[in-house]
Design a protein around this motif. Structure first.
Motif, PDB file in Angstrom:
ATOM      1  N   ASP A 174      -5.052  -8.795  29.707  1.00 11.03           N
ATOM      2  CA  ASP A 174      -6.293  -8.275  30.276  1.00 11.03           C
ATOM      3  C   ASP A 174      -6.029  -7.018  31.108  1.00 11.03           C
ATOM      4  O   ASP A 174      -6.790  -6.042  31.038  1.00 11.03           O
ATOM      5  N   ARG A 175      -4.963  -7.051  31.896  1.00 10.73           N
ATOM      6  CA  ARG A 175      -4.655  -5.883  32.723  1.00 10.73           C
ATOM      7  C   ARG A 175      -4.199  -4.706  31.865  1.00 10.73           C
ATOM      8  O   ARG A 175      -4.535  -3.551  32.157  1.00 10.73           O
ATOM      9  N   ARG A 176      -3.443  -4.981  30.838  1.00  8.47           N
ATOM     10  CA  ARG A 176      -3.045  -3.899  29.940  1.00  8.47           C
ATOM     11  C   ARG A 176      -4.273  -3.271  29.288  1.00  8.47           C
ATOM     12  O   ARG A 176      -4.382  -2.050  29.181  1.00  8.47           O
ATOM     13  N   ALA A 177      -5.202  -4.105  28.891  1.00 11.87           N
ATOM     14  CA  ALA A 177      -6.434  -3.603  28.286  1.00 11.87           C
ATOM     15  C   ALA A 177      -7.235  -2.777  29.294  1.00 11.87           C
ATOM     16  O   ALA A 177      -7.846  -1.757  28.931  1.00 11.87           O
ATOM     17  N   GLY A 178      -7.224  -3.192  30.558  1.00  8.07           N
ATOM     18  CA  GLY A 178      -7.937  -2.439  31.590  1.00  8.07           C
ATOM     19  C   GLY A 178      -7.352  -1.044  31.789  1.00  8.07           C
ATOM     20  O   GLY A 178      -8.089  -0.056  31.948  1.00  8.07           O
ATOM     21  N   LEU A 179      -6.028  -0.956  31.781  1.00  6.53           N
ATOM     22  CA  LEU A 179      -5.374   0.342  31.892  1.00  6.53           C
ATOM     23  C   LEU A 179      -5.647   1.198  30.661  1.00  6.53           C
ATOM     24  O   LEU A 179      -5.930   2.402  30.752  1.00  6.53           O
ATOM     25  N   ALA A 180      -5.573   0.560  29.491  1.00 14.91           N
ATOM     26  CA  ALA A 180      -5.778   1.287  28.236  1.00 14.91           C
ATOM     27  C   ALA A 180      -7.207   1.797  28.113  1.00 14.91           C
ATOM     28  O   ALA A 180      -7.456   2.827  27.484  1.00 14.91           O
ATOM     29  N   GLN A 181      -8.138   1.103  28.707  1.00 14.89           N
ATOM     30  CA  GLN A 181      -9.530   1.535  28.649  1.00 14.89           C
ATOM     31  C   GLN A 181      -9.710   2.890  29.335  1.00 14.89           C
ATOM     32  O   GLN A 181     -10.592   3.668  28.972  1.00 14.89           O
ATOM     33  N   VAL A 182      -8.851   3.179  30.306  1.00 19.47           N
ATOM     34  CA  VAL A 182      -8.941   4.449  31.024  1.00 19.47           C
ATOM     35  C   VAL A 182      -8.216   5.566  30.278  1.00 19.47           C
ATOM     36  O   VAL A 182      -8.754   6.663  30.096  1.00 19.47           O
ATOM     37  N   VAL A 183      -6.990   5.315  29.828  1.00 20.04           N
ATOM     38  CA  VAL A 183      -6.155   6.391  29.284  1.00 20.04           C
ATOM     39  C   VAL A 183      -5.969   6.332  27.778  1.00 20.04           C
ATOM     40  O   VAL A 183      -5.428   7.267  27.175  1.00 20.04           O
ATOM     41  N   GLY A 184      -6.397   5.251  27.143  1.00 18.27           N
ATOM     42  CA  GLY A 184      -6.142   5.065  25.718  1.00 18.27           C
ATOM     43  C   GLY A 184      -4.919   4.192  25.516  1.00 18.27           C
ATOM     44  O   GLY A 184      -3.930   4.295  26.254  1.00 18.27           O
ATOM     45  N   ASP A 185      -4.979   3.333  24.518  1.00 17.64           N
ATOM     46  CA  ASP A 185      -3.907   2.363  24.304  1.00 17.64           C
ATOM     47  C   ASP A 185      -2.555   3.028  24.070  1.00 17.64           C
ATOM     48  O   ASP A 185      -1.515   2.527  24.512  1.00 17.64           O
ATOM     49  N   GLU A 186      -2.555   4.184  23.380  1.00 17.60           N
ATOM     50  CA  GLU A 186      -1.296   4.867  23.079  1.00 17.60           C
ATOM     51  C   GLU A 186      -0.641   5.466  24.320  1.00 17.60           C
ATOM     52  O   GLU A 186       0.523   5.891  24.277  1.00 17.60           O
ATOM     53  N   HIS A 187      -1.357   5.495  25.438  1.00 21.30           N
ATOM     54  CA  HIS A 187      -0.814   6.066  26.665  1.00 21.30           C
ATOM     55  C   HIS A 187      -0.486   4.999  27.712  1.00 21.30           C
ATOM     56  O   HIS A 187      -0.346   5.304  28.903  1.00 21.30           O
ATOM     57  N   VAL A 188      -0.372   3.760  27.265  1.00 21.32           N
ATOM     58  CA  VAL A 188       0.165   2.671  28.089  1.00 21.32           C
ATOM     59  C   VAL A 188       1.359   2.108  27.339  1.00 21.32           C
ATOM     60  O   VAL A 188       1.215   1.606  26.224  1.00 21.32           O
TER      61      VAL A 188
END
Length: 525
Positions: A52-66
């Motif tokens: 869930d937290r990874r998805a929250g970060l990816a929602q901001v920067v895009g999955d390829e940037h996490v």
């Protein structure tokens, strides 16, 4: 940069046989260089980042940037001090951030900080990764998860104003990138610390960096005109004019804040035209005291060159070991290096004035060759440090500053403290020193320490560093001139700014980072 040393692979070369022979004579070190591990063989502590937290970060920067990949986490596991590298090379699982996040702009940085504050995720801002004081350690503190916030995508020249002599950069622009971006405009930043090749504009500001040409162009904090900072509680924009009387200058809260108060995302700095002429000259002095007095005379007369440095006898001997004779004069004593930049008329007048003062103070001209040789190799010293580590030799640096009247005493106290602390642990030590930066009222001293690596080298250096730091504090000098506080110098900050000063900084931290997510373990004791 490579994961377990400074710089890039092309910069790493083995020690010459004559140097290895000298190390054997002085420190009893012999045998082949240490075999370094492949990064894929280095165990990291498992990442603690929920889906869930990874998805929250990816929602901001895009999955390829996490990224939670091994290589990304390993390369963000800290800075490049000798202690960092010793820990990196040690057996056992390594501490590393749970993820590396790559925002694209100020808005994404601000959103990431807001999200992490809500979720209780620690954030370590990451520029070039060159900290040598523990400023990038992935400290969790009371947080379950820690991320590295890599600013490399903030890499643009956002504005250039040649008329005013200013330029605005994204915080992720490196030193070489800044020069490349300014070159079409005929401009230069002129900020050349030893970390120049890898460090970033945001990092220069966040650590109060001081470049090797600071005698001519000033420290980086002198160059800063405007800042844009993302914090967990909002955006701060500071600096409307070259000078202001609108209360205390709040830029000073963030320049030198080391990512503990916010993330600097944009920096407007003073720039200058590319110099038309550069002139080099080296000088020798009979001893360090005479050389320091000469440098003081030049600076206090207002005739300082762009670069002005003085090495003590030990450092001079090492730097010139391969040169028996330079410029027709035998080299002895202490070597001073000067560089003058500007128009032909300015360089001619300034160099003549400085030469007259240096000559009157007992200096002997050596010609341009030693100064040009220093300039050619000025970014290479950390590579030598790594080669020494491979050979079983500890090599580390520290720096401080004080007034001219206390300079000699400070040099003696720190040299003695380092020497005694290392010899008490059973190894001879070589302590070298140079004046790296000068001011009308004082100067900085930069120490390089060489000793045999013991079986447990981390406490070996920690004991020596503690002794040196205590000597610096007892002498009333600053605990750091340009390396910053990080984790390594926090214990001495209350001595320098007082307990009330520490409480003021903590109050600022509580206001703009109430959850305490920004760079735990750094700056504040």
């Amino acid at each position: 940069m490579v994961w377990d040393a400074w710089g890039v692979p092309a910069g790493h070369t083995p020690l010459p046989e004559q140097i290895r022979g000298l190390l054997g004579q002085v420190f009893g070190v012999s045998g082949p260089p240490a075999i370094r591990r492949d990064e894929g063989d280095v165990p990291l502590r498992p990442p603690v980042l929920s889906a869930d937290r990874r998805a929250g970060l990816a929602q901001v920067v895009g999955d390829e940037h996490v990224s939670t990949e091994h290589a990304a986490r390993l390369r963000h596991a800290g800075g490049k001090s000798t202690l960092d590298l010793l820990r990196r090379r040690a057996a056992g699982p390594q501490d590393a951030p749970d993820a590396v996040v790559f925002p694209a702009d100020h808005t994404q940085v601000a959103e990431i900080l807001g999200y992490c504050s809500e979720q209780g995720i620690a954030v370590v801002p990451f520029g070039g990764g060159t900290s040598v004081v523990g400023g990038l350690d992935p400290v969790r503190g009371r947080f379950e998860t820690v991320i590295a916030l890599d600013l490399r995508r903030l890499d643009a020249l956002l504005d250039c104003d040649p008329l005013s002599g200013t330029a605005t950069f994204g915080a992720g622009v490196t030193g070489p990138q800044a020069e490349q971006l300014l070159a079409p405009h005929g401009l230069s930043l002129g900020h050349f610390p030893q970390s120049f090749e890898f460090a970033s504009i945001g990092g220069f500001a966040a650590t109060r960096s001081s470049g090797q040409a600071s005698a001519g162009y000033g420290r980086f904090d002198d160059m800063v005109q405007r800042l844009r900072i993302a914090t967990p509680t909002g955006t701060v924009e500071l600096g409307r004019a070259p000078a202001s009387a609108a209360g205390p200058d709040l830029r000073e809260l963030f320049v030198g804040s080391e990512g503990a108060f916010g993330v600097i995302t944009e920096v407007t700095v003073r720039v200058h035209p590319v110099p038309a002429v550069t002139a080099h000259m080296a000088w020798s002095f009979p001893d360090f005291g005479a050389g320091a007095a000469a440098l003081r005379a030049v600076v206090q007369a207002g005739a300082a060159p762009t670069v002005l440095r003085l090495s003590d006898e030990a450092e001079t001997g090492l730097n010139l070991a391969r040169s028996k004779d330079i410029g027709g004069a035998p080299v002895s004593g202490c070597l001073a290096v000067t560089t003058f930049e500007g128009s032909a008329a300015h360089v001619a007048a300034r160099s003549a004035e400085a030469a007259e003062l240096l000559r009157a103070a007992g200096g002997t001209e050596l010609g341009p060759d030693p100064a040009q040789a220093w300039e050619h190799g000025r970014f290479a010293a950390p590579y030598l440090r790594d080669a020494l580590l491979d050979a079983g030799v500890l090599c580390e640096t520290l720096e401080t500053a004080t007034t001219w009247s206390r300079l000699a005493e400070l040099r003696t106290l720190v040299t003695t403290a380092l020497t005694e602390a290392l010899t008490a642990q059973g190894t001879p030590a070589l302590v070298m020193c140079h004046i790296s930066h000068t001011y009308p009222t004082g100067a900085s001293l930069y120490f390089t320490v060489v000793a045999k690596l013991l079986d447990d080298p981390i406490p070996q250096w920690q004991n020596a560093k503690r002794a040196a730091g205590d000597a610096i504090a007892a002498a009333g000098a600053t605990i750091t001139h340009h390396h910053a506080v990080g984790a390594d110098h926090r214990r001495w900050l209350p001595d320098e700014i007082g307990e009330l000063g520490v409480r003021i900084l903590r109050a600022v931290k509580r206001e703009i980072d109430p959850a305490g997510i920004l760079n735990p373990g750094t700056l504040l004791p």
